[in-house]
Design a protein around this motif. Structure first.
Motif, PDB file in Angstrom:
ATOM      1  N   TYR A  28      13.175  67.019  17.948  1.00  0.00           N
ATOM      2  CA  TYR A  28      14.014  66.469  19.018  1.00  0.00           C
ATOM      3  C   TYR A  28      14.139  64.943  18.880  1.00  0.00           C
ATOM      4  CZ  TYR A  28      14.865  64.519  23.679  1.00  0.00           C
ATOM      5  OH  TYR A  28      15.336  63.765  24.720  1.00  0.00           O
ATOM      6  N   CYS A  32      17.378  62.675  18.238  1.00  0.00           N
ATOM      7  CA  CYS A  32      17.777  61.601  19.170  1.00  0.00           C
ATOM      8  C   CYS A  32      18.082  60.310  18.401  1.00  0.00           C
ATOM      9  CB  CYS A  32      16.662  61.316  20.176  1.00  0.00           C
ATOM     10  SG  CYS A  32      16.528  62.560  21.455  1.00  0.00           S
ATOM     11  N   ARG A  45      28.826  67.677  24.890  1.00  0.00           N
ATOM     12  CA  ARG A  45      27.655  66.820  25.069  1.00  0.00           C
ATOM     13  C   ARG A  45      26.752  66.915  23.833  1.00  0.00           C
ATOM     14  NH1 ARG A  45      26.899  69.875  30.179  1.00  0.00           N
ATOM     15  NH2 ARG A  45      24.886  70.460  29.282  1.00  0.00           N
ATOM     16  N   ARG A  46      25.843  65.947  23.729  1.00  0.00           N
ATOM     17  CA  ARG A  46      24.902  65.984  22.585  1.00  0.00           C
ATOM     18  C   ARG A  46      24.008  67.214  22.689  1.00  0.00           C
ATOM     19  NH1 ARG A  46      22.966  59.929  21.146  1.00  0.00           N
ATOM     20  NH2 ARG A  46      21.363  61.119  20.061  1.00  0.00           N
ATOM     21  N   THR A  48      20.988  67.480  21.923  1.00  0.00           N
ATOM     22  CA  THR A  48      19.669  67.118  22.460  1.00  0.00           C
ATOM     23  C   THR A  48      19.619  67.296  23.981  1.00  0.00           C
ATOM     24  OG1 THR A  48      20.470  64.843  22.377  1.00  0.00           O
ATOM     25  CG2 THR A  48      18.898  65.507  20.681  1.00  0.00           C
ATOM     26  N   GLU A  49      20.772  67.202  24.644  1.00  0.00           N
ATOM     27  CA  GLU A  49      20.786  67.343  26.110  1.00  0.00           C
ATOM     28  C   GLU A  49      20.359  68.733  26.570  1.00  0.00           C
ATOM     29  OE1 GLU A  49      24.136  65.826  28.325  1.00  0.00           O
ATOM     30  OE2 GLU A  49      24.504  64.270  26.814  1.00  0.00           O
ATOM     31  N   GLU A  52      16.860  68.459  27.747  1.00  0.00           N
ATOM     32  CA  GLU A  52      16.511  67.325  28.613  1.00  0.00           C
ATOM     33  C   GLU A  52      16.680  67.628  30.093  1.00  0.00           C
ATOM     34  OE1 GLU A  52      19.136  64.325  27.139  1.00  0.00           O
ATOM     35  OE2 GLU A  52      17.946  63.993  25.318  1.00  0.00           O
ATOM     36  N   ARG A  53      15.947  66.856  30.863  1.00  0.00           N
ATOM     37  CA  ARG A  53      16.159  66.788  32.308  1.00  0.00           C
ATOM     38  C   ARG A  53      16.318  65.303  32.587  1.00  0.00           C
ATOM     39  NH1 ARG A  53      14.322  70.324  36.331  1.00  0.00           N
ATOM     40  NH2 ARG A  53      14.197  69.387  38.384  1.00  0.00           N
ATOM     41  N   SER A  55      17.382  62.047  31.357  1.00  0.00           N
ATOM     42  CA  SER A  55      17.650  61.672  29.966  1.00  0.00           C
ATOM     43  C   SER A  55      16.382  61.747  29.127  1.00  0.00           C
ATOM     44  CB  SER A  55      18.254  60.257  29.913  1.00  0.00           C
ATOM     45  OG  SER A  55      17.358  59.371  30.549  1.00  0.00           O
ATOM     46  N   ASP A  58      12.525  67.599  28.574  1.00  0.00           N
ATOM     47  CA  ASP A  58      11.958  68.385  29.673  1.00  0.00           C
ATOM     48  C   ASP A  58      10.847  69.285  29.105  1.00  0.00           C
ATOM     49  OD1 ASP A  58      11.373  70.164  31.685  1.00  0.00           O
ATOM     50  OD2 ASP A  58      13.466  70.442  32.305  1.00  0.00           O
ATOM     51  N   ASP A  79      21.891  75.977  31.223  1.00  0.00           N
ATOM     52  CA  ASP A  79      22.312  75.840  29.819  1.00  0.00           C
ATOM     53  C   ASP A  79      21.763  76.990  28.961  1.00  0.00           C
ATOM     54  OD1 ASP A  79      23.942  73.658  29.958  1.00  0.00           O
ATOM     55  OD2 ASP A  79      22.421  72.197  29.328  1.00  0.00           O
TER      56      ASP A  79
END
Ligand code: ZN
Length: 386
Positions: A28, A32, A45-46, A48-49, A52-53, A55, A58, A79
């Protein structure tokens, strides 16, 4: 198909997280820092999102992804729900519609074909590909339109999976860890066919196994689930490779349920069979699988029987059925009563039903034990048929 005990998985959560979490985190962080980060084509969106929670990574999501159940994933994370739905739409889409209607007991009319495709798209719907679906408004009309719709979703999914593969990829699972997982699971017989032993052993240095680690949801399509513990099903090589790889059809999920009473083996006497055939005198019978239920359950059961060629393969176990029929006849109630009396006269404990079954047939006939001995479901069904 035999149910697997989910505690096979839950008891190794801590060890697995200790080993795998940092590997994913590394992937990850590298992604990034990438100058050309992968983009999720469905959302723009990327990639990597997805992990994430806000930015930041998570951690709870990561743990759920590695060790949670699929319902944990889909109920907690929108997601993940969209991802699994999208993969499902693509993976199961190569069905032959006539055959599917037959399995559901529906007529092969144009109306039923359209309804089947609509129900399929509704079952695997996701806002991720609403745009693609809107561009294929007539997807339900025929195979060509339907394939164009699912092919368009697949094209984006392939791009998304390329990005995900930089973070979560089965090749990141160390070989030693793979052997440890299967050893800790303690599954002794292939849950798909209940015919082959899958054996763990120690070669003097480390644990090894003769089993394949099947991905219930194949890693080539469901890349994000390629390291999820609840996606791992230890199975024999034949079921994993020859049978399962070939097809994208829905089958029972072994951590939820096995065949139990919904699909039962039975012997059916051949034409010209005599009384000898039902007391174990010969093998003048066929072995069939009788399925109860209708609609979706029946279709999923039939898919499992077809995928693993169970009815065909089990014809080679007629001798096992003959032996059971013989034992049932030869060691019946009078024999068992005499045995219990003898034990009593010798001052020994009587046999429980469990022990008597083991003595008489070589199987306990306890569904909890189906995974311990090959052909135990066959034995259980045939004895109950008599
Ligand atoms: Zn198998």
């Amino acid at each position: 198909m035999i149910k697997l005990d989910p505690t096979n998985i839950t008891r190794q959560v801590t060890e697995y997280l200790n080993e795998m979490k940092n590997i994913i985190k590394r992937g990850y962080l590298e992604e990034c820092a990438s100058p050309s980060p992968a983009i999720n084509p469905f959302t723009g969106r990327r990639v990597t999102e997805l992990f994430e929670r806000g930015s930041a990574l998570d951690e709870t999501l990561l743990e759920t992804l590695l060790t949670g159940t699929f319902s944990d994933m889909t109920s907690r994370y929108a997601d993940l729900q969209d991802y699994i739905q999208t993969c499902g739409l693509v993976y199961y889409s190569s069905f032959k519609i006539h055959y599917e209607l037959d399995k559901l007991g529906l007529p092969r009319t144009q109306r039923e074909r359209e309804r089947f495709r609509e129900r399929y798209a509704a079952r695997y719907s996701s806002s991720w590909f609403d745009r693609i679906k809107a561009a294929h408004p007539n997807y339900m009309e025929n195979d060509e339109y339907f394939d164009a719709f699912t092919d368009a979703v697949e094209a984006d999914l392939i791009k998304l999976n390329e990005g995900i593969g930089r973070i979560v990829n089965y090749s990141m699972l160390p070989d030693e860890q793979r052997h440890s997982i299967m050893n800790r699971m303690g599954v002794e017989v292939c849950p798909y066919c209940n015919r082959q032993y899958i054996t763990q052993y120690h070669d003097g240095i480390k644990f090894k196994t003769t089993a394949d680690l099947d991905h219930f949801y194949p890693k080539s399509v469901f890349m994000l689930l390629s390291l999820s513990l609840f996606n791992f099903v230890p199975s024999c090589h034949i079921c994993n490779s020859r049978c399962k790889l070939a097809k994208g059809v829905e089958i029972l999920y072994p951590y939820d349920r096995g065949f139990m009473d919904d699909a039962r083996f039975k012997y059916v006497l051949a034409a010209g069979a005599s009384i000898d055939s039902i007391i174990g005198g010969n093998t003048d019978f066929d072995i069939e699988i009788e399925m109860s239920g209708t609609g979706a359950l029946h279709r999923i059961l039939q898919n499992g029987v077809d995928m693993f060629k169970l009815e065909k393969l089990y014809q080679s176990h007629k001798e096992c059925v003959r032996e059971i029929l013989y034992k049932k006849q030869a060691y019946g109630k009078a024999y068992q009563d005499d045995l219990q009396k003898l034990l009593e006269q010798m001052g020994l404990d009587q046999l429980t039903q469990h022990e008597m079954n083991l003595f008489q047939y070589g199987y306990t006939l306890d569904p909890e034990d189906f995974g311990k001995r090959p052909l135990s479901k066959l034995a259980y069904d045939v004895i109950r048929q008599m």
